[in-house]
Motif scaffolding. Sequence first.
Motif, mmCIF file in Angstrom:
data_model
loop_
_atom_site.group_PDB
_atom_site.id
_atom_site.type_symbol
_atom_site.label_atom_id
_atom_site.label_comp_id
_atom_site.label_asym_id
_atom_site.label_seq_id
_atom_site.Cartn_x
_atom_site.Cartn_y
_atom_site.Cartn_z
ATOM 1 N N SER A 204 0.872 -1.172 0.000
ATOM 2 C CA SER A 204 0.000 0.000 0.000
ATOM 3 C C SER A 204 0.913 1.227 0.000
ATOM 4 C CB SER A 204 -0.900 0.038 1.238
ATOM 5 O OG SER A 204 -1.827 -1.019 1.224
ATOM 6 N N ILE A 205 0.797 2.052 -1.024
ATOM 7 C CA ILE A 205 1.588 3.279 -1.103
ATOM 8 C C ILE A 205 0.661 4.445 -0.801
ATOM 9 C CG2 ILE A 205 3.025 4.764 -2.539
ATOM 10 C CD1 ILE A 205 2.634 1.277 -3.729
ATOM 11 N N ILE A 206 0.943 5.182 0.269
ATOM 12 C CA ILE A 206 0.077 6.260 0.737
ATOM 13 C C ILE A 206 0.702 7.604 0.387
ATOM 14 C CG2 ILE A 206 -0.979 7.332 2.764
ATOM 15 C CD1 ILE A 206 -0.981 4.536 4.063
ATOM 16 N N VAL A 207 -0.070 8.433 -0.335
ATOM 17 C CA VAL A 207 0.423 9.742 -0.770
ATOM 18 C C VAL A 207 -0.508 10.832 -0.239
ATOM 19 C CG1 VAL A 207 1.057 11.189 -2.740
ATOM 20 C CG2 VAL A 207 1.338 8.698 -2.883
ATOM 21 N N SER B 164 -0.177 14.592 8.955
ATOM 22 C CA SER B 164 -0.400 13.426 9.819
ATOM 23 C C SER B 164 -1.800 12.858 9.631
ATOM 24 C CB SER B 164 -0.195 13.807 11.290
ATOM 25 O OG SER B 164 1.152 14.112 11.549
ATOM 26 N N ASP B 165 -2.786 13.725 9.605
ATOM 27 C CA ASP B 165 -4.170 13.289 9.446
ATOM 28 C C ASP B 165 -4.370 12.599 8.106
ATOM 29 O OD1 ASP B 165 -6.895 13.180 10.424
ATOM 30 O OD2 ASP B 165 -7.374 14.677 8.903
ATOM 31 N N ALA B 166 -3.760 13.138 7.048
ATOM 32 C CA ALA B 166 -3.887 12.533 5.722
ATOM 33 C C ALA B 166 -3.247 11.151 5.682
ATOM 34 C CB ALA B 166 -3.247 13.448 4.673
ATOM 35 N N ARG B 167 -2.076 11.017 6.278
ATOM 36 C CA ARG B 167 -1.440 9.696 6.336
ATOM 37 C C ARG B 167 -2.291 8.707 7.116
ATOM 38 N NH1 ARG B 167 4.836 11.382 7.762
ATOM 39 N NH2 ARG B 167 5.569 11.695 5.615
ATOM 40 N N ASN B 168 -2.880 9.171 8.214
ATOM 41 C CA ASN B 168 -3.711 8.283 9.030
ATOM 42 C C ASN B 168 -4.934 7.790 8.262
ATOM 43 O OD1 ASN B 168 -1.978 8.588 11.187
ATOM 44 N ND2 ASN B 168 -3.215 10.152 12.209
ATOM 45 N N VAL B 169 -5.547 8.677 7.503
ATOM 46 C CA VAL B 169 -6.705 8.290 6.692
ATOM 47 C C VAL B 169 -6.289 7.212 5.690
ATOM 48 C CG1 VAL B 169 -8.305 9.100 4.909
ATOM 49 C CG2 VAL B 169 -7.959 10.448 6.986
ATOM 50 N N GLY B 170 -5.100 7.374 5.111
ATOM 51 C CA GLY B 170 -4.589 6.354 4.203
ATOM 52 C C GLY B 170 -4.349 5.031 4.903
ATOM 53 N N LEU B 171 -3.782 5.088 6.093
ATOM 54 C CA LEU B 171 -3.532 3.864 6.864
ATOM 55 C C LEU B 171 -4.845 3.150 7.199
ATOM 56 C CD1 LEU B 171 -0.717 5.011 9.333
ATOM 57 C CD2 LEU B 171 -0.512 3.232 7.579
ATOM 58 N N ASN B 172 -5.883 3.910 7.458
ATOM 59 C CA ASN B 172 -7.161 3.317 7.848
ATOM 60 C C ASN B 172 -7.786 2.456 6.748
ATOM 61 O OD1 ASN B 172 -6.966 4.537 10.350
ATOM 62 N ND2 ASN B 172 -8.284 6.258 9.823
ATOM 63 N N VAL B 173 -7.428 2.726 5.498
ATOM 64 C CA VAL B 173 -8.029 1.954 4.397
ATOM 65 C C VAL B 173 -7.018 1.027 3.724
ATOM 66 C CG1 VAL B 173 -9.717 3.772 3.956
ATOM 67 C CG2 VAL B 173 -7.579 3.740 2.654
ATOM 68 N N ALA B 174 -5.756 1.091 4.135
ATOM 69 C CA ALA B 174 -4.704 0.289 3.494
ATOM 70 C C ALA B 174 -4.959 -1.200 3.685
ATOM 71 C CB ALA B 174 -3.340 0.673 4.058
ATOM 72 N N GLN B 175 -4.686 -1.983 2.621
ATOM 73 C CA GLN B 175 -4.897 -3.427 2.646
ATOM 74 C C GLN B 175 -3.618 -4.220 2.385
ATOM 75 O OE1 GLN B 175 -7.959 -4.914 3.331
ATOM 76 N NE2 GLN B 175 -8.511 -2.803 3.871
ATOM 77 N N HIS C 95 -2.517 -0.164 16.691
ATOM 78 C CA HIS C 95 -3.147 0.912 15.925
ATOM 79 C C HIS C 95 -2.274 2.174 15.944
ATOM 80 C CE1 HIS C 95 -6.552 2.461 13.699
ATOM 81 N NE2 HIS C 95 -6.573 3.548 14.445
ATOM 82 N N GLN C 96 -1.007 1.995 15.608
ATOM 83 C CA GLN C 96 -0.081 3.126 15.594
ATOM 84 C C GLN C 96 -0.472 4.113 14.503
ATOM 85 O OE1 GLN C 96 4.110 2.174 15.581
ATOM 86 N NE2 GLN C 96 4.652 4.070 14.518
ATOM 87 N N ARG C 97 -0.549 5.394 14.888
ATOM 88 C CA ARG C 97 -0.888 6.445 13.940
ATOM 89 C C ARG C 97 -0.016 7.685 14.217
ATOM 90 N NH1 ARG C 97 -2.894 2.599 12.046
ATOM 91 N NH2 ARG C 97 -4.963 2.366 11.109
ATOM 92 N N PHE C 98 0.005 8.582 13.256
ATOM 93 C CA PHE C 98 0.689 9.852 13.427
ATOM 94 C C PHE C 98 -0.160 10.763 14.311
ATOM 95 C CE2 PHE C 98 2.321 8.090 9.509
ATOM 96 C CZ PHE C 98 3.682 8.393 9.546
ATOM 97 N N VAL C 99 0.490 11.684 15.007
ATOM 98 C CA VAL C 99 -0.220 12.605 15.891
ATOM 99 C C VAL C 99 -0.738 13.775 15.067
ATOM 100 C CG1 VAL C 99 -0.054 14.099 17.903
ATOM 101 C CG2 VAL C 99 1.217 11.934 17.846
ATOM 102 N N LYS C 100 -2.033 13.917 14.999
ATOM 103 C CA LYS C 100 -2.652 14.955 14.183
ATOM 104 C C LYS C 100 -2.249 16.340 14.660
ATOM 105 C CE LYS C 100 -7.108 16.647 12.454
ATOM 106 N NZ LYS C 100 -8.576 16.465 12.453
ATOM 107 N N GLY C 101 -1.882 17.190 13.719
ATOM 108 C CA GLY C 101 -1.535 18.568 14.030
ATOM 109 C C GLY C 101 -0.130 18.772 14.552
ATOM 110 N N GLN C 102 0.616 17.693 14.672
ATOM 111 C CA GLN C 102 1.963 17.789 15.219
ATOM 112 C C GLN C 102 2.970 18.141 14.129
ATOM 113 O OE1 GLN C 102 4.269 14.139 16.383
ATOM 114 N NE2 GLN C 102 4.044 14.994 18.429
#
Length: 323
Positions: free
Chosen positions: A4-7, A69-80, A177-184
Amino acid sequence: MRFSIIVPIYKVELYLRQCINSVLNQFYKDFELILVDDGSPDNCPIICDEYASRDIRVKVIHKSNGGLSDARNVGLNVAQGEYVLFLDSDDWWDDVLALEKINLKIKDTDADLIIIGMKKFFMQQNSLSDERIPKKCDKENCTLSHAQALQKYMQSNIFVACAWDKVLRRTIIEQDHQRFVKGQYSEDIEWCCKLLKKNLRVEVLEEAFYVYRQQVPTSITVNVGIRNIQSIVDVIGRYATKKSSVFLLHFLANQYVLLITNYMRLPKKDQQMVTHKIKSFWWLFAYNWYPYVKLVSRIKFLGFMLTTKVLRLYYLYQYNWKK
């Protein structure tokens, strides 16, 4: 699905097609490309939809602006995919065999995390330079343990605070469920801190195909402010304790040296807001696996203010020399 490549995408219409094409032109085909339009006000949303209409491997998510961070997290949430890669939308890969080479490395090593190399593209000079190619640290006829290998990669300045130079097994980050910190700001630092708290098999791919675009006006490397510095101070404060692992402390020591170098770029009034907190981490110099930390630790006897001034002069020399 293998990859999964997240952009994450925001205001990069001049560079976006080059980024997307560099993935879709890959010889290895078993991947999904997740384009996260972070409320971009330019033509990026249209470009994303155009590619999705032509290639079923392209998934597009349109969302309101929430930051990198939020954009990457959204990508992670749907990655397969079994493995996750991040690609910044103003960067690109310059090798159509990149994913093929990564896949072969996975087959050979069953690694949890693979570090890839990169090269810099300087826009003003229209030139590529400064390749960083990670070197495998195993000695001949001797296989290092996971811990020994990670130490060697730190001593060689290979394990650095980047998300986009790491290919990561997705189950590793989904376990907690590791994610980036939003707004950081400087979000990659905490991301890597979290990785270092896991027991990972780390390998390297001795290739530099990631092209990191320099001199972009909106880049954080160009614009350093009090919020950037405060964010790094906060991350160090959360993770730098006497109970932290030795790997985490050496990593944070490297971030600390980079922090005090950039701290001197702040206006005096902003420096005063964080000086006391930054000085409180001076003890991290005891953890000097990284070359830059080892170098600066030799002059730390000068004290905080003189050391930071020397680093500022060094930075200015390096910056002007490269211009």
